[in-house]
Design a protein around this motif. Structure first.
Motif, PDB file in Angstrom:
ATOM      1  N   LEU A  81     -12.338   3.203  -1.746  1.00 39.56           N
ATOM      2  CA  LEU A  81     -10.937   3.860  -1.869  1.00 39.56           C
ATOM      3  C   LEU A  81     -10.142   2.315  -1.947  1.00 39.56           C
ATOM      4  N   LEU A  82     -10.428   1.366  -1.271  1.00 37.73           N
ATOM      5  CA  LEU A  82      -9.736   0.218  -1.459  1.00 37.73           C
ATOM      6  C   LEU A  82      -9.772  -0.141  -2.711  1.00 37.73           C
ATOM      7  N   PHE A  83     -11.173  -0.324  -3.376  1.00 37.51           N
ATOM      8  CA  PHE A  83     -11.432  -0.890  -4.768  1.00 37.51           C
ATOM      9  C   PHE A  83     -10.631  -0.066  -5.710  1.00 37.51           C
ATOM     10  N   LEU A  84     -10.639   1.356  -5.533  1.00 42.52           N
ATOM     11  CA  LEU A  84      -9.869   2.450  -6.535  1.00 42.52           C
ATOM     12  C   LEU A  84      -8.424   1.865  -6.541  1.00 42.52           C
TER      13      LEU A  84
ATOM     14  N   ALA B 223      -6.897  -0.902  -5.890  1.00 42.99           N
ATOM     15  CA  ALA B 223      -6.784  -2.087  -6.467  1.00 42.99           C
ATOM     16  C   ALA B 223      -6.860  -1.768  -7.969  1.00 42.99           C
ATOM     17  N   VAL B 224      -7.756  -1.092  -8.600  1.00 44.36           N
ATOM     18  CA  VAL B 224      -7.767  -0.666 -10.099  1.00 44.36           C
ATOM     19  C   VAL B 224      -6.679   0.015 -10.528  1.00 44.36           C
ATOM     20  N   LEU B 225      -6.242   1.094  -9.718  1.00 41.33           N
ATOM     21  CA  LEU B 225      -5.076   1.775 -10.126  1.00 41.33           C
ATOM     22  C   LEU B 225      -3.856   1.067 -10.158  1.00 41.33           C
ATOM     23  N   GLY B 226      -3.451   0.232  -9.036  1.00 43.76           N
ATOM     24  CA  GLY B 226      -2.355  -0.750  -8.904  1.00 43.76           C
ATOM     25  C   GLY B 226      -2.472  -1.713 -10.242  1.00 43.76           C
ATOM     26  N   LEU B 227      -3.800  -2.248 -10.398  1.00 47.41           N
ATOM     27  CA  LEU B 227      -3.616  -3.188 -11.616  1.00 47.41           C
ATOM     28  C   LEU B 227      -3.321  -2.778 -13.078  1.00 47.41           C
TER      29      LEU B 227
ATOM     30  N   PHE C 107       1.324   6.384  -9.981  1.00 47.39           N
ATOM     31  CA  PHE C 107       0.267   5.645  -9.887  1.00 47.39           C
ATOM     32  C   PHE C 107       0.434   4.695  -8.453  1.00 47.39           C
ATOM     33  N   PHE C 108       1.800   4.447  -8.278  1.00 46.78           N
ATOM     34  CA  PHE C 108       2.185   3.708  -7.098  1.00 46.78           C
ATOM     35  C   PHE C 108       2.078   4.501  -5.839  1.00 46.78           C
ATOM     36  N   ALA C 109       2.264   5.953  -5.947  1.00 44.80           N
ATOM     37  CA  ALA C 109       2.104   6.656  -4.783  1.00 44.80           C
ATOM     38  C   ALA C 109       0.688   6.824  -4.557  1.00 44.80           C
ATOM     39  N   LEU C 110      -0.333   7.214  -5.556  1.00 45.32           N
ATOM     40  CA  LEU C 110      -1.727   7.226  -5.294  1.00 45.32           C
ATOM     41  C   LEU C 110      -2.160   5.929  -4.674  1.00 45.32           C
ATOM     42  N   VAL C 111      -1.663   4.969  -5.193  1.00 46.58           N
ATOM     43  CA  VAL C 111      -2.143   3.535  -4.311  1.00 46.58           C
ATOM     44  C   VAL C 111      -1.935   3.443  -3.110  1.00 46.58           C
ATOM     45  N   ILE C 112      -0.700   3.859  -2.760  1.00 45.35           N
ATOM     46  CA  ILE C 112      -0.351   3.917  -1.337  1.00 45.35           C
ATOM     47  C   ILE C 112      -0.996   5.005  -0.582  1.00 45.35           C
ATOM     48  N   VAL C 113      -1.603   6.193  -1.110  1.00 43.39           N
ATOM     49  CA  VAL C 113      -2.244   7.130  -0.358  1.00 43.39           C
ATOM     50  C   VAL C 113      -3.769   6.575  -0.130  1.00 43.39           C
ATOM     51  N   PHE C 114      -4.507   5.999  -1.316  1.00 45.29           N
ATOM     52  CA  PHE C 114      -5.824   5.571  -1.226  1.00 45.29           C
ATOM     53  C   PHE C 114      -5.770   4.342  -0.131  1.00 45.29           C
ATOM     54  N   LEU C 115      -5.040   3.530  -0.517  1.00 44.73           N
ATOM     55  CA  LEU C 115      -5.046   2.297   0.756  1.00 44.73           C
ATOM     56  C   LEU C 115      -4.764   2.725   1.991  1.00 44.73           C
ATOM     57  N   SER C 116      -3.878   3.286   2.250  1.00 48.08           N
ATOM     58  CA  SER C 116      -3.577   3.895   3.710  1.00 48.08           C
ATOM     59  C   SER C 116      -4.782   4.611   4.311  1.00 48.08           C
ATOM     60  N   THR C 117      -5.503   5.533   3.537  1.00 47.32           N
ATOM     61  CA  THR C 117      -6.507   6.171   4.027  1.00 47.32           C
ATOM     62  C   THR C 117      -7.793   5.148   4.259  1.00 47.32           C
ATOM     63  N   SER C 118      -7.790   4.208   3.227  1.00 48.03           N
ATOM     64  CA  SER C 118      -8.974   3.454   3.316  1.00 48.03           C
ATOM     65  C   SER C 118      -8.772   2.493   4.712  1.00 48.03           C
ATOM     66  N   LEU C 119      -7.504   2.186   4.888  1.00 49.42           N
ATOM     67  CA  LEU C 119      -7.301   1.418   6.397  1.00 49.42           C
ATOM     68  C   LEU C 119      -7.534   2.309   7.494  1.00 49.42           C
ATOM     69  N   GLY C 120      -7.052   3.513   7.305  1.00 52.69           N
ATOM     70  CA  GLY C 120      -7.286   4.403   8.483  1.00 52.69           C
ATOM     71  C   GLY C 120      -8.559   4.636   8.983  1.00 52.69           C
ATOM     72  N   ILE C 121      -9.518   4.759   7.871  1.00 57.64           N
ATOM     73  CA  ILE C 121     -11.249   5.048   7.946  1.00 57.64           C
ATOM     74  C   ILE C 121     -11.665   3.740   8.502  1.00 57.64           C
ATOM     75  N   ALA C 122     -11.269   2.536   8.043  1.00 58.20           N
ATOM     76  CA  ALA C 122     -11.830   1.265   8.549  1.00 58.20           C
ATOM     77  C   ALA C 122     -11.453   0.920  10.176  1.00 58.20           C
ATOM     78  N   ARG C 123     -10.307   1.481  10.489  1.00 57.70           N
ATOM     79  CA  ARG C 123      -9.716   1.431  11.556  1.00 57.70           C
ATOM     80  C   ARG C 123     -10.351   2.304  12.691  1.00 57.70           C
ATOM     81  N   TYR C 124     -10.519   3.567  12.291  1.00 53.96           N
ATOM     82  CA  TYR C 124     -11.381   4.427  12.973  1.00 53.96           C
ATOM     83  C   TYR C 124     -12.822   3.914  13.432  1.00 53.96           C
ATOM     84  N   ASP C 125     -13.401   3.496  12.258  1.00 53.59           N
ATOM     85  CA  ASP C 125     -14.883   3.348  12.214  1.00 53.59           C
ATOM     86  C   ASP C 125     -15.242   1.867  13.235  1.00 53.59           C
TER      87      ASP C 125
END
Length: 181
Positions: free
Chosen positions: A20-23, A25-29, A44-62
């Protein structure tokens, strides 16, 4: 929040977080260099925010999962002896002192023992008593208190109520010990 929710059900883990972090970054670029329409760029910006925050939430939980001790896991409900270091200031009740002990395995146990003698931050204790998992309970107001989640937030996995304790080693000098004693 979305990432923590997904991760708590074991639906997504660290590899999903990296994807999700990679995705994002690709969408943002892609949106920055190739999308010209403002409303599409906002999507696209909204999707980047959703994917980025989801990615960070998963990492924090794990990264905040509690360690597991297989020996203790099989001993719940039995009398056991554990040896651990006092890693927090004691929780003082009317008839007990609660010491959070960190064992060599990294697991934390809240041991409730007689208030005297008092032990200090950094002391290594040998505690024996019945090993229990925390359970929810009703407050005096009649509300259900989620004690397991509260202790999980504190990093505590097990309880030992009415336990006995002996000191194995006294604390060495520490800044935290000096500040609180």
């Amino acid at each position: 929040i979305l990432g923590v929710w997904f991760a708590s059900f074991e639906l997504l883990s660290i590899p999903s977080s990296v994807f999700l972090l990679f995705l994002s970054a690709v969408l943002g670029l892609y949106s920055f260099f190739f999308v010209r329409e403002p409303h599409v760029r906002e999507l696209f910006f909204a999707l980047v925010i959703v994917f980025l925050s989801t990615s960070l939430g998963i990492a924090r939980y794990d990264t905040h999962k509690l360690p597991v001790d297989r020996m203790l896991e099989g001993s719940v409900g039995s009398k056991v002896e554990v040896v651990g270091k006092v890693v927090e200031e004691p929780k003082i009740g009317s008839t007990y002192r609660g010491y959070v002990l960190e064992l060599d395995s990294g697991v934390k146990v809240l041991a409730r023992v007689n208030p005297f003698p008092a032990y200090e931050f950094g002391d290594t204790l040998s505690v024996w008593g019945k090993l229990e998992l925390p359970e929810p309970f009703l407050t005096p107001e009649g509300k259900l208190f989620d004690y397991p989640s509260y202790l999980r937030k504190e990093g505590v996995s097990y309880l030992m109520s009415f336990a006995s304790a002996d000191i194995v080693a006294e604390s060495s000098f520490s800044i935290q010990g000096m500040l609180f004693h």
